[in-house]
Design a protein around this motif. Structure first.
Motif, PDB file in Angstrom:
ATOM      1  N   CYS A  48       0.847  -1.194   0.000  1.00  0.00           N
ATOM      2  CA  CYS A  48       0.000   0.000   0.000  1.00  0.00           C
ATOM      3  C   CYS A  48       0.883   1.245   0.000  1.00  0.00           C
ATOM      4  CB  CYS A  48      -0.920   0.017   1.216  1.00  0.00           C
ATOM      5  SG  CYS A  48      -1.956   1.505   1.331  1.00  0.00           S
ATOM      6  N   SER A  49       0.624   2.136  -0.915  1.00  0.00           N
ATOM      7  CA  SER A  49       1.430   3.344  -1.045  1.00  0.00           C
ATOM      8  C   SER A  49       1.200   4.323   0.099  1.00  0.00           C
ATOM      9  CB  SER A  49       1.118   4.042  -2.376  1.00  0.00           C
ATOM     10  OG  SER A  49      -0.274   4.294  -2.497  1.00  0.00           O
ATOM     11  N   THR A  50       0.139   4.133   0.880  1.00  0.00           N
ATOM     12  CA  THR A  50      -0.165   5.056   1.977  1.00  0.00           C
ATOM     13  C   THR A  50       0.301   4.532   3.329  1.00  0.00           C
ATOM     14  OG1 THR A  50      -2.116   5.872   0.784  1.00  0.00           O
ATOM     15  CG2 THR A  50      -1.997   6.341   3.148  1.00  0.00           C
ATOM     16  N   CYS A  51      -0.136   3.322   3.704  1.00  0.00           N
ATOM     17  CA  CYS A  51       0.173   2.807   5.048  1.00  0.00           C
ATOM     18  C   CYS A  51       1.280   1.765   5.059  1.00  0.00           C
ATOM     19  CB  CYS A  51      -1.088   2.226   5.692  1.00  0.00           C
ATOM     20  SG  CYS A  51      -1.658   0.670   4.942  1.00  0.00           S
ATOM     21  N   GLY A  52       1.678   1.244   3.890  1.00  0.00           N
ATOM     22  CA  GLY A  52       2.763   0.272   3.834  1.00  0.00           C
ATOM     23  C   GLY A  52       2.347  -1.161   4.082  1.00  0.00           C
ATOM     24  N   ALA A  53       1.056  -1.444   4.153  1.00  0.00           N
ATOM     25  CA  ALA A  53       0.601  -2.827   4.345  1.00  0.00           C
ATOM     26  C   ALA A  53       0.935  -3.666   3.115  1.00  0.00           C
ATOM     27  CB  ALA A  53      -0.894  -2.855   4.614  1.00  0.00           C
ATOM     28  N   ARG A  54       1.028  -4.979   3.299  1.00  0.00           N
ATOM     29  CA  ARG A  54       1.365  -5.906   2.211  1.00  0.00           C
ATOM     30  C   ARG A  54       0.167  -6.768   1.855  1.00  0.00           C
ATOM     31  NH1 ARG A  54       4.751 -11.420   2.935  1.00  0.00           N
ATOM     32  NH2 ARG A  54       4.723 -12.140   0.791  1.00  0.00           N
ATOM     33  N   ASN A  55      -0.017  -6.999   0.572  1.00  0.00           N
ATOM     34  CA  ASN A  55      -1.102  -7.838   0.099  1.00  0.00           C
ATOM     35  C   ASN A  55      -0.611  -9.274  -0.059  1.00  0.00           C
ATOM     36  OD1 ASN A  55      -2.849  -9.252  -1.965  1.00  0.00           O
ATOM     37  ND2 ASN A  55      -3.984  -7.346  -1.768  1.00  0.00           N
ATOM     38  N   ILE A  56      -1.219 -10.189   0.698  1.00  0.00           N
ATOM     39  CA  ILE A  56      -0.878 -11.613   0.625  1.00  0.00           C
ATOM     40  C   ILE A  56      -2.144 -12.372   0.260  1.00  0.00           C
ATOM     41  CG2 ILE A  56       0.067 -13.603   1.847  1.00  0.00           C
ATOM     42  CD1 ILE A  56       1.368 -11.705   3.798  1.00  0.00           C
ATOM     43  N   ARG A  57      -2.160 -12.917  -0.930  1.00  0.00           N
ATOM     44  CA  ARG A  57      -3.311 -13.695  -1.398  1.00  0.00           C
ATOM     45  C   ARG A  57      -4.615 -12.920  -1.188  1.00  0.00           C
ATOM     46  NH1 ARG A  57       0.261 -17.330   0.717  1.00  0.00           N
ATOM     47  NH2 ARG A  57      -0.622 -17.150   2.791  1.00  0.00           N
ATOM     48  N   ASN A  58      -4.589 -11.676  -1.682  1.00  0.00           N
ATOM     49  CA  ASN A  58      -5.748 -10.788  -1.646  1.00  0.00           C
ATOM     50  C   ASN A  58      -6.165 -10.393  -0.235  1.00  0.00           C
ATOM     51  OD1 ASN A  58      -6.089 -10.753  -4.498  1.00  0.00           O
ATOM     52  ND2 ASN A  58      -7.154 -12.736  -4.391  1.00  0.00           N
ATOM     53  N   ASP A 121      19.276 -16.594  -6.145  1.00  0.00           N
ATOM     54  CA  ASP A 121      19.060 -15.156  -6.354  1.00  0.00           C
ATOM     55  C   ASP A 121      17.711 -14.942  -7.022  1.00  0.00           C
ATOM     56  OD1 ASP A 121      21.696 -13.659  -5.654  1.00  0.00           O
ATOM     57  OD2 ASP A 121      22.340 -15.437  -6.805  1.00  0.00           O
ATOM     58  N   THR A 122      17.062 -13.870  -6.636  1.00  0.00           N
ATOM     59  CA  THR A 122      15.790 -13.510  -7.253  1.00  0.00           C
ATOM     60  C   THR A 122      15.673 -11.997  -7.297  1.00  0.00           C
ATOM     61  OG1 THR A 122      13.398 -13.869  -7.205  1.00  0.00           O
ATOM     62  CG2 THR A 122      14.472 -13.506  -5.101  1.00  0.00           C
ATOM     63  N   GLU A 123      14.689 -11.531  -8.042  1.00  0.00           N
ATOM     64  CA  GLU A 123      14.400 -10.097  -8.125  1.00  0.00           C
ATOM     65  C   GLU A 123      12.975  -9.869  -7.642  1.00  0.00           C
ATOM     66  OE1 GLU A 123      15.528  -7.574 -11.635  1.00  0.00           O
ATOM     67  OE2 GLU A 123      13.339  -7.458 -11.866  1.00  0.00           O
ATOM     68  N   ILE A 124      12.823  -8.925  -6.732  1.00  0.00           N
ATOM     69  CA  ILE A 124      11.487  -8.608  -6.225  1.00  0.00           C
ATOM     70  C   ILE A 124      11.115  -7.204  -6.682  1.00  0.00           C
ATOM     71  CG2 ILE A 124      10.078  -8.240  -4.163  1.00  0.00           C
ATOM     72  CD1 ILE A 124      11.640 -10.382  -2.766  1.00  0.00           C
ATOM     73  N   ARG A 125       9.987  -7.112  -7.370  1.00  0.00           N
ATOM     74  CA  ARG A 125       9.509  -5.835  -7.882  1.00  0.00           C
ATOM     75  C   ARG A 125       8.350  -5.335  -7.004  1.00  0.00           C
ATOM     76  NH1 ARG A 125       9.481  -7.696 -14.303  1.00  0.00           N
ATOM     77  NH2 ARG A 125      11.731  -8.157 -14.396  1.00  0.00           N
ATOM     78  N   VAL A 126       8.480  -4.119  -6.524  1.00  0.00           N
ATOM     79  CA  VAL A 126       7.493  -3.529  -5.623  1.00  0.00           C
ATOM     80  C   VAL A 126       6.373  -2.895  -6.441  1.00  0.00           C
ATOM     81  CG1 VAL A 126       7.090  -1.840  -3.801  1.00  0.00           C
ATOM     82  CG2 VAL A 126       9.250  -3.131  -3.865  1.00  0.00           C
ATOM     83  N   VAL A 127       5.157  -3.309  -6.160  1.00  0.00           N
ATOM     84  CA  VAL A 127       3.975  -2.753  -6.828  1.00  0.00           C
ATOM     85  C   VAL A 127       3.207  -1.937  -5.793  1.00  0.00           C
ATOM     86  CG1 VAL A 127       1.849  -3.268  -8.073  1.00  0.00           C
ATOM     87  CG2 VAL A 127       3.881  -4.728  -8.376  1.00  0.00           C
ATOM     88  N   ARG A 128       3.054  -0.649  -6.061  1.00  0.00           N
ATOM     89  CA  ARG A 128       2.357   0.244  -5.139  1.00  0.00           C
ATOM     90  C   ARG A 128       0.889   0.390  -5.546  1.00  0.00           C
ATOM     91  NH1 ARG A 128       5.573   1.712  -0.619  1.00  0.00           N
ATOM     92  NH2 ARG A 128       7.742   1.820  -1.317  1.00  0.00           N
ATOM     93  N   GLU A 129       0.000   0.189  -4.571  1.00  0.00           N
ATOM     94  CA  GLU A 129      -1.415   0.429  -4.793  1.00  0.00           C
ATOM     95  C   GLU A 129      -2.069   0.757  -3.464  1.00  0.00           C
ATOM     96  OE1 GLU A 129      -3.385  -3.899  -4.958  1.00  0.00           O
ATOM     97  OE2 GLU A 129      -1.968  -3.531  -6.607  1.00  0.00           O
ATOM     98  N   SER A 130      -3.336   1.071  -3.471  1.00  0.00           N
ATOM     99  CA  SER A 130      -4.041   1.461  -2.250  1.00  0.00           C
ATOM    100  C   SER A 130      -4.725   0.250  -1.638  1.00  0.00           C
ATOM    101  CB  SER A 130      -5.073   2.553  -2.558  1.00  0.00           C
ATOM    102  OG  SER A 130      -5.673   3.014  -1.368  1.00  0.00           O
ATOM    103  N   CYS A 131      -4.517   0.052  -0.327  1.00  0.00           N
ATOM    104  CA  CYS A 131      -5.117  -1.092   0.354  1.00  0.00           C
ATOM    105  C   CYS A 131      -6.597  -0.829   0.644  1.00  0.00           C
ATOM    106  CB  CYS A 131      -4.372  -1.401   1.649  1.00  0.00           C
ATOM    107  SG  CYS A 131      -4.638  -0.188   2.968  1.00  0.00           S
ATOM    108  N   ASP A 132      -7.272  -1.862   1.135  1.00  0.00           N
ATOM    109  CA  ASP A 132      -8.698  -1.734   1.428  1.00  0.00           C
ATOM    110  C   ASP A 132      -8.971  -0.677   2.479  1.00  0.00           C
ATOM    111  OD1 ASP A 132      -7.395  -3.163   3.395  1.00  0.00           O
ATOM    112  OD2 ASP A 132      -8.936  -4.714   3.603  1.00  0.00           O
ATOM    113  N   MET A 133      -8.126  -0.609   3.519  1.00  0.00           N
ATOM    114  CA  MET A 133      -8.343   0.346   4.590  1.00  0.00           C
ATOM    115  C   MET A 133      -8.154   1.778   4.105  1.00  0.00           C
ATOM    116  SD  MET A 133      -6.466   0.593   8.330  1.00  0.00           S
ATOM    117  CE  MET A 133      -4.917   1.223   7.649  1.00  0.00           C
ATOM    118  N   CYS A 134      -7.047   2.032   3.401  1.00  0.00           N
ATOM    119  CA  CYS A 134      -6.766   3.393   2.942  1.00  0.00           C
ATOM    120  C   CYS A 134      -7.783   3.841   1.893  1.00  0.00           C
ATOM    121  CB  CYS A 134      -5.345   3.477   2.395  1.00  0.00           C
ATOM    122  SG  CYS A 134      -4.081   3.274   3.680  1.00  0.00           S
TER     123      CYS A 134
END
Length: 355
Positions: A48-58, A121-134
């Motif tokens: 989440c671009s606002t609060c920093g929460a992470r989305n795990i399996r929706n 080794d792996t590459e992790i790409r950060v996807v910013r979006e708005s969570c349900d709460m925000c």
């Protein structure tokens, strides 16, 4: 010709005898192509671009700072062989940009009584979006209204600030437990107090209970039907919270006693100004009490002399010398200013608890 032991099995790959097969092969053949751990070359972390929460399996969860989320994303995606035991994992994220992390992983484990090590080794790409709460907060969503007032008076700015602090503490604890509706979407300051628009009635109820526990008072709740959703009635709850009529350090006159309120909670505690005795009662027991003053607003007068259990002071209104009773724990010297309060019994000296 040497025969194999009775409990020996032939490896179908190399033809050698073996006490047991591992996935259809002897131990040596099994280990030739054994892979301890695997991970996808590219992973995505929805944050989440606002609060920093992470989305795990929706499902949105709070997992700490960005680096912690990157590490957890890699750990969740890492596949370690089912036969591995005593597994130790080391994960090192390295930021390439604010949106791309290169992650190096070291895995150590015990397999078939042997220690195995593998680097990945792996590459992790950060996807910013708005969570349900925000999303709900930005849309002004709320299920409950908290109306914070005070009984028979206007609450002070300090009290309102303390109520907000308590509310934020309760909401943070609820969010840490997974309540995604534990938020205040907006607030409205009015002369009589403040209205808080809360994401859920459960969160509002917890806030009311905590405020009452710390500051005293009472609250009631009432529901109003807002409509129907998916065949069910949707209600909005209004919580009417009333802070106590009196505040800490208020000096009141009640049933012939002059009491300084010390603390509110489930009950009221205070001190008898004259005798120093402890007072404990309920809110209902203070019904009909009269507010004389708050300690910070007390007037002062000159202490002329001390004679045993009496004090000679100047009446602040008439400037005449009058004799009043010396309260318990009183400690002052003649010629100094002392706090006093006027009661039905007359002028009364108030001991300074800091002395």
């Amino acid at each position: 010709m040497v025969s194999e032991p009775m409990n020996s099995t032939i490896c179908p790959k190399c033809g050698n005898g073996t006490p047991r097969l591992f996935q259809g092969r002897c131990k040596s053949c099994f280990l030739e192509n054994f892979t301890l751990a695997e991970i996808a070359p590219v992973l995505h972390a929805k944050i989440c671009s606002t609060c920093g929460a992470r989305n795990i399996r929706n499902r949105w969860v709070n997992e700490g700072n960005l680096e912690s989320i990157i590490i957890q994303t890699a750990e969740d995606a890492l596949l370690v062989h089912e036969m591995a035991g005593d597994i130790e994992i080391y994960i090192e994220p390295r930021a390439q940009t604010p949106y791309i992390y290169k992650v190096h992983i070291e895995v150590d484990a015990m397999v078939l009584d042997e220690i195995f090590h593998q680097s990945l080794d792996t590459e992790i790409r950060v996807v910013r979006e708005s969570c349900d709460m925000c999303s709900r907060i930005s849309g002004g969503y709320f299920e409950a209204i908290m109306q914070i007032r005070a009984s028979k008076r206007i609450p002070s700015q300090e009290e309102m600030a303390e109520c907000i602090t308590i509310a934020n503490g309760v909401l943070e604890r609820l969010r840490n437990k997974g309540d995604r509706l534990a938020f205040i979407s907006s607030s409205l300051d009015i002369k009589e107090g403040v209205d808080l628009y809360v994401g859920s009635s459960n969160a509002a109820r917890h806030i009311c209970r905590e405020i009452n526990s710390q500051l005293g008072g009472t609250f009631t709740e009432s529901a109003s039907l807002q409509g129907r959703k998916e065949g069910k009635n949707v209600y909005r709850i209004t919580f009417s919270l009333r802070l106590p009529e009196f505040m800490p350090h208020d000096i009141i006159e009640h049933k012939g006693r002059v009491i300084e309120i010390r603390k509110f909670g489930k009950s009221v505690t205070g001190t008898d100004v004259e005798t120093g005795a402890r007072f404990t009662g309920t809110f209902d027991e203070l019904d009909g009490a009269t507010l004389l003053a708050n300690r910070k607003d007390l007037g002062t007068t000159m202490l002329v002399a001390i004679e045993n259990d009496d004090l000679l002071v100047l009446d602040p209104d008439t400037y005449e010398t009058v004799t009043i009773r010396k309260p318990v724990m009183f400690n002052a010297e003649a010629g100094t200013e002392i706090p006093v309060v006027r009661t039905e019994k007359g002028l009364l000296a108030v001991a300074d608890p800091s002395r």
